[in-house]
Design a protein around this motif. Structure first.
Motif, PDB file in Angstrom:
ATOM      1  N   GLU A  93      51.210  36.800  33.368  1.00  0.00           N
ATOM      2  CA  GLU A  93      49.914  36.125  33.492  1.00  0.00           C
ATOM      3  C   GLU A  93      49.051  36.413  32.269  1.00  0.00           C
ATOM      4  O   GLU A  93      48.391  35.516  31.723  1.00  0.00           O
ATOM      5  CB  GLU A  93      49.197  36.603  34.767  1.00  0.00           C
ATOM      6  CG  GLU A  93      47.905  35.881  35.064  1.00  0.00           C
ATOM      7  CD  GLU A  93      46.703  36.406  34.313  1.00  0.00           C
ATOM      8  OE1 GLU A  93      45.737  35.657  34.153  1.00  0.00           O
ATOM      9  OE2 GLU A  93      46.740  37.579  33.848  1.00  0.00           O
ATOM     10  N   ARG A 144      47.684  33.560  29.764  1.00  0.00           N
ATOM     11  CA  ARG A 144      46.240  33.335  29.618  1.00  0.00           C
ATOM     12  C   ARG A 144      45.768  33.536  28.191  1.00  0.00           C
ATOM     13  O   ARG A 144      45.025  32.705  27.648  1.00  0.00           O
ATOM     14  CB  ARG A 144      45.477  34.283  30.568  1.00  0.00           C
ATOM     15  CG  ARG A 144      43.967  34.242  30.433  1.00  0.00           C
ATOM     16  CD  ARG A 144      43.300  34.958  31.602  1.00  0.00           C
ATOM     17  NE  ARG A 144      43.993  36.187  31.963  1.00  0.00           N
ATOM     18  CZ  ARG A 144      43.794  37.366  31.383  1.00  0.00           C
ATOM     19  NH1 ARG A 144      42.924  37.465  30.413  1.00  0.00           N
ATOM     20  NH2 ARG A 144      44.469  38.435  31.775  1.00  0.00           N
ATOM     21  N   TRP A 161      45.042  34.181  39.647  1.00  0.00           N
ATOM     22  CA  TRP A 161      45.673  35.494  39.563  1.00  0.00           C
ATOM     23  C   TRP A 161      44.776  36.654  40.027  1.00  0.00           C
ATOM     24  O   TRP A 161      45.229  37.528  40.788  1.00  0.00           O
ATOM     25  CB  TRP A 161      46.228  35.770  38.169  1.00  0.00           C
ATOM     26  CG  TRP A 161      46.701  37.182  38.040  1.00  0.00           C
ATOM     27  CD1 TRP A 161      46.162  38.162  37.276  1.00  0.00           C
ATOM     28  CD2 TRP A 161      47.786  37.791  38.757  1.00  0.00           C
ATOM     29  NE1 TRP A 161      46.837  39.331  37.445  1.00  0.00           N
ATOM     30  CE2 TRP A 161      47.846  39.140  38.360  1.00  0.00           C
ATOM     31  CE3 TRP A 161      48.715  37.326  39.685  1.00  0.00           C
ATOM     32  CZ2 TRP A 161      48.791  40.034  38.857  1.00  0.00           C
ATOM     33  CZ3 TRP A 161      49.657  38.214  40.197  1.00  0.00           C
ATOM     34  CH2 TRP A 161      49.686  39.550  39.780  1.00  0.00           C
ATOM     35  N   TRP A 164      42.193  44.751  32.460  1.00  0.00           N
ATOM     36  CA  TRP A 164      43.553  45.266  32.663  1.00  0.00           C
ATOM     37  C   TRP A 164      44.216  44.317  33.644  1.00  0.00           C
ATOM     38  O   TRP A 164      43.826  44.240  34.802  1.00  0.00           O
ATOM     39  CB  TRP A 164      43.498  46.696  33.223  1.00  0.00           C
ATOM     40  CG  TRP A 164      44.748  47.475  33.039  1.00  0.00           C
ATOM     41  CD1 TRP A 164      45.214  48.033  31.888  1.00  0.00           C
ATOM     42  CD2 TRP A 164      45.694  47.830  34.052  1.00  0.00           C
ATOM     43  NE1 TRP A 164      46.388  48.696  32.120  1.00  0.00           N
ATOM     44  CE2 TRP A 164      46.702  48.586  33.441  1.00  0.00           C
ATOM     45  CE3 TRP A 164      45.789  47.562  35.411  1.00  0.00           C
ATOM     46  CZ2 TRP A 164      47.802  49.087  34.137  1.00  0.00           C
ATOM     47  CZ3 TRP A 164      46.869  48.070  36.104  1.00  0.00           C
ATOM     48  CH2 TRP A 164      47.858  48.824  35.477  1.00  0.00           C
ATOM     49  N   PHE A 165      45.172  43.535  33.142  1.00  0.00           N
ATOM     50  CA  PHE A 165      45.794  42.500  33.968  1.00  0.00           C
ATOM     51  C   PHE A 165      44.736  41.582  34.572  1.00  0.00           C
ATOM     52  O   PHE A 165      44.701  41.353  35.771  1.00  0.00           O
ATOM     53  CB  PHE A 165      46.675  43.108  35.052  1.00  0.00           C
ATOM     54  CG  PHE A 165      47.857  43.844  34.501  1.00  0.00           C
ATOM     55  CD1 PHE A 165      48.726  43.219  33.627  1.00  0.00           C
ATOM     56  CD2 PHE A 165      48.103  45.152  34.846  1.00  0.00           C
ATOM     57  CE1 PHE A 165      49.818  43.895  33.101  1.00  0.00           C
ATOM     58  CE2 PHE A 165      49.186  45.840  34.328  1.00  0.00           C
ATOM     59  CZ  PHE A 165      50.045  45.210  33.448  1.00  0.00           C
ATOM     60  N   ALA A 166      43.876  41.107  33.725  1.00  0.00           N
ATOM     61  CA  ALA A 166      42.899  40.058  34.051  1.00  0.00           C
ATOM     62  C   ALA A 166      41.667  40.561  34.788  1.00  0.00           C
ATOM     63  O   ALA A 166      40.696  39.827  34.942  1.00  0.00           O
ATOM     64  CB  ALA A 166      43.538  38.922  34.843  1.00  0.00           C
ATOM     65  N   VAL A 167      41.684  41.786  35.261  1.00  0.00           N
ATOM     66  CA  VAL A 167      40.557  42.313  36.039  1.00  0.00           C
ATOM     67  C   VAL A 167      40.087  43.607  35.362  1.00  0.00           C
ATOM     68  O   VAL A 167      40.919  44.426  34.949  1.00  0.00           O
ATOM     69  CB  VAL A 167      40.977  42.580  37.502  1.00  0.00           C
ATOM     70  CG1 VAL A 167      39.809  43.131  38.300  1.00  0.00           C
ATOM     71  CG2 VAL A 167      41.513  41.309  38.149  1.00  0.00           C
TER      72      VAL A 167
END
Lengths: 313, 242
Positions: A209, A213, A238, B129-132
């Motif tokens: 992901e 992105r 996600w 970190w991993f989108a969050v």
């Protein structure tokens, strides 16, 4: 007559021993620690053992799978990239996660049955309390004569019948075997190796992901010919997907020891019979303790170590 | 009952004063200004992490996968890291400028925004970190283990730093992960080690590193490696509180 009295007394003392056996059973099976562990596991799994939650996870897998199919058609990103790892591993991850979800879904009913049982922490006391009652009444019967002995003997029978009835009252004949089947189904899932695999799979998806992105979609302008709608949907959703998956993985990881404790208990399907057999035996012994004539019954010999009941009147 | 004489009392007071003077003789150094029994009480101001090519400078975080080692990994690659080596995530100082010792920098309430991003931004700015975004806080009650924890303590023995960071916790996506060393209660599970580092009392420059294996939760058995560097600014616990 003496033979009959001897048999009556023997029956009473046998009932007392069975009562003490019931008192000791939870300690023998480690239930005082394992049963609360099972209760904690039930509580922590509850949010994930719902049809709606599981259908949401199924939908999340479909979102990721659609992105996989879309990105697989793109030119390769390099064999060492996160996306390449995802494309290589996703079919296996998808199969394993879908299997896990269907296993969990198949056990929702069984889980709810277990949840409807009395609290797990109370289980040991379902043995201890009737056991104490049987032992106490047995002692009382053994020391009684005449009509008092007759009353105590019937009290013993009544308690025994209650013990026999308890599994039926709590619907244990259906729920306990269902619980055993659930434990069997969850056993392959609730291992350290499997949890580590799921953690690793989560990171494979998360890393992909990130690359989609920050790299792939960043290069694919919204007005370009390559729109990648499924990939955009995956990236958009996600954070929510991760927020749902991570706590579930956490609940599984946190309950490895609780599951092991429950799995170490005697097989769940046996539990109703742990009540029925002792109850039947005590009821039969209570009935067998019937003297020919109450007046003929002498108090049974009390072991030297037995407590002496003193009247205060 | 034996009463101390006036002479004996004066002697004892003199000894105490002399002893205290001897212990605190290095009063000109930053360490001594913020120290009590070599404790460095104050702000460990963080130098922001930065990647230039394959070179990494400043403060950073990385995570070891279960079964790995602190030196060789395997490490978790963070797709949101700006570094070429995405196994390291540079850190930027938060609103306080860094890590305070002697006091807590507790997480806010609520600890997350609606998207699960951490709002704990006093020590470091929340990093993706991993989108969050994850954040760091030091809490009197550890939000993961739900047990009491001591405020951060770092002490200097010459140029070497040691201490206790048991109250340090990372928050990410609605989850809390104790990232202290030792853990609250003193345990050091798995790869948990440190804190250790170096300190130059003349300049205040420091490096501080520790590792903390996660116990429980979705990343159970993963280990966070934390590397801080920058300058120590002495203070007192009272100053820190205010």
């Amino acid at each position: 007559m003496a033979e009959r009295t001897r048999r009556s007394n023997a029956a009473v003392w046998a009932a007392l021993v069975i009562g003490l056996g019931l008192v000791a059973a939870p300690a023998v099976f480690g239930m005082f620690s394992r049963a609360p562990a099972g209760g904690q596991m039930i509580d922590e799994f509850a949010p994930y053992m719902r049809g709606g939650t599981l259908r949401s996870f199924d939908a999340d897998l479909a979102v990721i799978d659609a992105a996989y199919k879309e990105t697989k058609a793109l030119p390769p990103e390099g064999s060492a990239s996160s996306l390449a790892t995802f494309e290589q591993q996703w079919p296996r991850i998808h199969d394993e996660m879908a299997t896990m979800l269907s296993t969990i879904e198949a056990n929702v009913g069984r889980f709810n049955g277990l949840r409807a049982l009395p609290p797990f922490w109370a289980f040991p006391w379902f043995f201890v309390l009737p056991g104490l009652m049987i032992a106490g009444i047995g002692l009382w019967t053994g020391r009684s004569v005449g009509s008092q002995r007759e009353r105590s003997r019937w009290a013993l029978v009544v308690v025994a019948v209650s013990v026999i009835a308890a599994p039926a009252v709590f619907q244990m004949f259906g729920r306990a075997p269902a619980g055993a089947a659930m434990i069997d189904d969850f056993r392959p899932l609730m291992t350290e190796a499997n949890i580590a695999q799921i953690q690793g799979d989560f990171l494979v998806i998360a890393s992909a992901e990130g690359q989609l992105r920050t790299d792939v979609l960043a290069r694919s302008a919204p007005d370009s010919l390559v729109q990648l709608p499924a990939t955009r949907k995956f990236v958009t959703e996600w954070p929510r997907i991760a927020a749902e998956m991570a706590p579930m993985i956490g609940a599984m990881a946190d309950n490895l020891d609780n599951f092991a404790a429950v799995d170490a208990l005697p097989a769940f399907w046996l539990f109703p019979w742990f009540f029925v057999f002792p109850g039947l035996l005590v009821a039969a012994l209570g009935l067998a303790a019937r003297p020919s004539r109450p007046a003929d019954v002498a108090p049974s010999p009390i072991p030297a170590a037995a407590p002496v009941l003193r009247s205060t009147t | 009952m034996i009463k101390p004489t006036r002479h004996a009392l004066a002697l004892a007071l003199t000894a105490v004063v002399l002893g205290a003077t001897a212990c605190g003789g290095d009063t000109g150094s930053p360490a001594a200004e913020g120290s009590e029994d070599n404790q460095l009480v104050g702000l460990f101001r963080i130098a922001a992490g930065a990647c230039e090519g394959t070179e990494l400078q400043g403060s950073y975080f990385r995570m070891v996968q279960p079964g790995g080692t602190l030196d060789d990994g395997p490490f978790v690659a963070n797709g949101d890291s700006a570094c070429a080596d995405q196994t390291v995530t540079p850190m930027t100082p938060g609103s306080d400028g860094g890590l305070r010792t002697g006091v807590f920098q507790a997480q806010p309430e609520p600890a997350f925004d609606a998207a699960g991003n951490s709002l704990s931004g006093q020590i470091v700015q929340p990093q993706k970190w991993f989108a969050v975004a994850f954040g760091l806080a030091t809490n009197p009650t550890d939000p993961q283990a739900e047990v009491a924890a001591a405020a951060p303590q770092i002490r200097a023995d010459g140029t070497e730093l040691t201490g206790n960071l048991e109250s340090l916790a990372a928050s990410w996506n609605g989850q809390h992960f104790n990232q202290g060393s030792p853990k609250p209660g003193g345990a050091r599970p798995g790869l948990t080690a440190g804190p250790s580092g170096t300190y130059d009392s003349a300049t205040g420059n420091y490096t501080l590193e520790w590792s903390s294996q996660i116990v429980g939760g979705p990343f159970s058995n993963f280990t966070g490696i934390w590397h801080l560097e920058g300058t120590f600014e002495p203070g007192t616990a009272d100053q820190e509180d205010s």
